[in-house]
Write a protein that holds these residues in place. Sequence first.
Motif, PDB file in Angstrom:
ATOM      1  N   MET A   1       1.222  22.555  -2.179  1.00 59.58           N
ATOM      2  CA  MET A   1       0.802  21.584  -1.169  1.00 59.58           C
ATOM      3  C   MET A   1       0.067  22.268  -0.034  1.00 59.58           C
ATOM      4  O   MET A   1      -0.838  21.701   0.574  1.00 59.58           O
TER       5      MET A   1
ATOM      6  N   ILE B   1       0.294  15.651  -6.145  1.00 55.54           N
ATOM      7  CA  ILE B   1       0.961  14.598  -5.376  1.00 55.54           C
ATOM      8  C   ILE B   1       0.307  14.450  -4.003  1.00 55.54           C
ATOM      9  O   ILE B   1       0.009  13.334  -3.549  1.00 55.54           O
ATOM     10  N   LEU B   2       0.118  15.582  -3.340  1.00 55.63           N
ATOM     11  CA  LEU B   2      -0.465  15.518  -1.996  1.00 55.63           C
ATOM     12  C   LEU B   2      -1.897  15.006  -2.043  1.00 55.63           C
ATOM     13  O   LEU B   2      -2.310  14.174  -1.236  1.00 55.63           O
TER      14      LEU B   2
ATOM     15  N   GLN C   1      -2.087  11.379  -2.423  1.00 57.78           N
ATOM     16  CA  GLN C   1      -1.816  10.667  -1.180  1.00 57.78           C
ATOM     17  C   GLN C   1      -3.050  10.669  -0.279  1.00 57.78           C
ATOM     18  O   GLN C   1      -3.393   9.658   0.330  1.00 57.78           O
TER      19      GLN C   1
ATOM     20  N   LEU D   1       7.678  14.958 -11.469  1.00 53.94           N
ATOM     21  CA  LEU D   1       8.411  16.079 -10.892  1.00 53.94           C
ATOM     22  C   LEU D   1       9.905  15.918 -11.114  1.00 53.94           C
ATOM     23  O   LEU D   1      10.610  16.874 -11.450  1.00 53.94           O
ATOM     24  N   ALA D   2      10.403  14.702 -10.939  1.00 48.67           N
ATOM     25  CA  ALA D   2      11.828  14.452 -11.162  1.00 48.67           C
ATOM     26  C   ALA D   2      12.196  14.726 -12.612  1.00 48.67           C
ATOM     27  O   ALA D   2      13.212  15.368 -12.915  1.00 48.67           O
TER      28      ALA D   2
ATOM     29  N   ILE E   1      -2.135   5.764  -4.384  1.00 46.67           N
ATOM     30  CA  ILE E   1      -0.693   5.768  -4.150  1.00 46.67           C
ATOM     31  C   ILE E   1       0.149   5.651  -5.422  1.00 46.67           C
ATOM     32  O   ILE E   1       1.117   6.387  -5.572  1.00 46.67           O
TER      33      ILE E   1
ATOM     34  N   MET F   1       5.444  12.161  -8.436  1.00 44.35           N
ATOM     35  CA  MET F   1       6.831  12.402  -8.028  1.00 44.35           C
ATOM     36  C   MET F   1       7.784  12.155  -9.186  1.00 44.35           C
ATOM     37  O   MET F   1       8.760  12.897  -9.378  1.00 44.35           O
TER      38      MET F   1
ATOM     39  N   MET G   1       0.388   8.906  -6.818  1.00 44.08           N
ATOM     40  CA  MET G   1       1.256   9.805  -6.057  1.00 44.08           C
ATOM     41  C   MET G   1       2.694   9.654  -6.518  1.00 44.08           C
ATOM     42  O   MET G   1       3.389  10.634  -6.790  1.00 44.08           O
ATOM     43  N   TYR G   2       3.144   8.403  -6.587  1.00 39.46           N
ATOM     44  CA  TYR G   2       4.508   8.167  -7.057  1.00 39.46           C
ATOM     45  C   TYR G   2       4.684   8.639  -8.494  1.00 39.46           C
ATOM     46  O   TYR G   2       5.743   9.145  -8.886  1.00 39.46           O
TER      47      TYR G   2
ATOM     48  N   LEU H   1       0.834  -1.192   0.000  1.00 34.27           N
ATOM     49  CA  LEU H   1       0.000   0.000   0.000  1.00 34.27           C
ATOM     50  C   LEU H   1       0.873   1.249   0.000  1.00 34.27           C
ATOM     51  O   LEU H   1       0.571   2.242  -0.642  1.00 34.27           O
ATOM     52  N   ILE H   2       1.954   1.159   0.773  1.00 34.00           N
ATOM     53  CA  ILE H   2       2.851   2.315   0.856  1.00 34.00           C
ATOM     54  C   ILE H   2       3.844   2.310  -0.299  1.00 34.00           C
ATOM     55  O   ILE H   2       4.197   3.349  -0.839  1.00 34.00           O
TER      56      ILE H   2
END
Lengths: 256, 258, 259
Positions: free
Chosen positions: B197, B208-209, B212, B227-228, B217, B224, B220-221, B33-34
């Motif tokens: 955020m 992203i926030l 979450q 963003l990278a 999830i 990210m 969310m990644y 999940l995480i």
Amino acid sequence: MPILEVQNLSKSYRQLRGESTHAIGNITCQVEAGEFVSFVGPSGCGKTTLLMSIAGLIEPTSGQVIVKGRAVKGPPPDLVLVFQEYNKSLFAWRTILGNVRFGLEARGVRSSRSESRTRDLIELVGLKGFEKHYPWELSGGMQQRVAIARALAYEPEVLLMDEPFGSLDALTRLDLEDTLLRVWAELKTTILFITHDIEEAIYLSDRIWVLSGRPSQIIQELSIDFPRPRNQVETRAEARFMILRNEIYRQIGHAS
Amino acid sequence: MNMRESKLNGIVFVFVLMIAWELAARLHWVNPLIVPPLSRIFASFGTLVASGDIPLQILASMKRAVVGYILAAAVFIPLGIFMGLFDYCHRALEVAIEMLRPIPPPAVIPVALLFFGLEDEMKIFVIFFSCAWPILLNTLDGVKNIDRLLMNTARTFGLSRVRTIWQVVLPACSPHIMTGLRVSLPITLILVVISEMVGSTDGIGYFILDSQRRFKIPQMYGGMLALAVLGYALNLLFNLAHRSLLSWHWGMLRKEGR
Amino acid sequence: MNGVKQFNWIGWLVLAALLCLWEYGARSSPKLQYYFPPVSQILYALGQLIISGRIAAHLLATISRFLEGYMLAALLAVSMGVFLGYFRFAYSLLETLIEFLRPMPSVAIVPVAVLALGIGDAMIVAVTIYASVWPMLVNTIDGVRRIEPILIDTARTFGLGRWAILWRVVLPGASPYIVTGLRISLSIALILVTTAEMIAGSRGLGFFILDQERSFNSRNMYAGIIVVAALGYALNRLFLALENKTLRWQRGMVAGGSV
């Protein structure tokens, strides 16, 4: 009328502790149009201060400089100074072409006319083919040529040169001396040159003023009448060349 | 070990890590999940990019970032030059600036919220404030570092004050200005994300926030990752700009081996 | 310019003038008072917060998280950095990974941290560590790699063992770079702590400032900003003081390989 007159010029600096440093004692001299004259003196005798004062970049403590009949208060429009440290004086962000063109821009010449003139000057100082290079790509001697070309692009009536070949190696120096003479013969500018190299001064000049140590004064004025165009081998081989050199050397030795 | 071998090692290692991640998630060594499987993340990323979701969010963020960045440059580069040339101006503003400098940029966000609510202006203000000091101080530094000889060169050629600033001062301190702008780039990105955020309804930071909070999830990644990629792309763009605008400086740095 | 630092009268005057302008402007326009409460009222609010001890709780929370995050990050980053700087192979493995992760703003890690660690000190410290590690790590690696191999060989011929070399050659030699990294991370750590407190905190200066804004208490908000700015300033001064102390120690030792 002489194109440049220095009258009773003196310059002293107030140091932090309140004492004064007397850089220039009392200098008076005249330069005729088209002449090549030099100041020779020991290191630290205030030659640079003298030239900067004549160029209007420093204010003298007393006396005045007259260029083309007008007293100098700030950089006079018909005069340009070429600095010894060419790498700090050239514009790193401009190409060789751009640097030399700057001289014309400063004069206010329209850009349409400047291109060919700029290229001519670059060729005159022997840098043909390097127009698109940046200063950092060139050697020291080449950089100084650019500085000279840039100054000439301004078409000054008087060109001041502060030990321009001082930080170059001996062979490059000889090369540049000849380049300078060639340029001078063609453009007929008046040149005021300072150097600590006695033989260089003799080789280049019509007249030499020998300076003492601080506070600098003119010890002697000498006329150099070797025929022109001068030659590194023949002119320097003349008997009188060495005699003059020794004379000046002795004078400086006495005075410093 | 030469450069190529070293690079190869690095790439292989990254792959190994990615496989390890995938396995760890699938075999429940970590809480999926995480830390969902990488494949799921990439799939989500792909979908969101294709659907235009992520690009839209990035656009929203970029809009604010660009405006804030350019505004900061437009204000603080001239100010830096002015302060650098006129010492009175420098000393006059010095104390006020030193008072404002220690404020951590996020602390300004509530102020911006106060003035502008959740609008774009809020983020623009935050970015403007955050980029101020790097740009200002680097520009100032650049002007102060200009060799006296260069200024004397301009004087001997009879250049007016204005022309001296335009033709000599500005180009001479452009490397320093570039440094300030370069440093401000990651700062801009960080603060646009933070301000989104804390107070926004769109943008990649918000995305992203929000993902979450909704327990989406993999999404969310995905954000990210986007963003990278964005950060990397901006760096590339900046280097390109540096190379083309300041080609002379670029060349000098290359020569020094930097 | 000579080295004598004169007191900047003009600067302080200008600041005072600006503050007076603020005060006057705020008092004369009731509408403006909400956005720009008079300076006097802000200072009064600040005084109240300090006396009542209310701000102290938040300040302490922020400081403790900062210190924890920063110190742990320093420990982690410097040791990893020295290791990676020393052992080429290890660095070659991680180099690409580092280059991938670096462009991502560290704040993006906050939601993940909230997911994994919930709301609270652990989460805040975790994101602080993550963000602070990067500048410290990169600069440490750089510093170690720049040490001339000759210096290490010299130490070896003097019979210095592994640990001695590390302690007496590598660390001093790389210290200018390490210190640079530590300095950069100082502000980053504070940024992350305040950010995390804003996004998902219940105590701390970041939380306080935002909370006061949401409660329409602009005076307390500004007061909080003053406190956090003072904190940032104090941390910077502390860092400079420590830096000077260690530099003195370094000067007495064998010079490192860096400038």
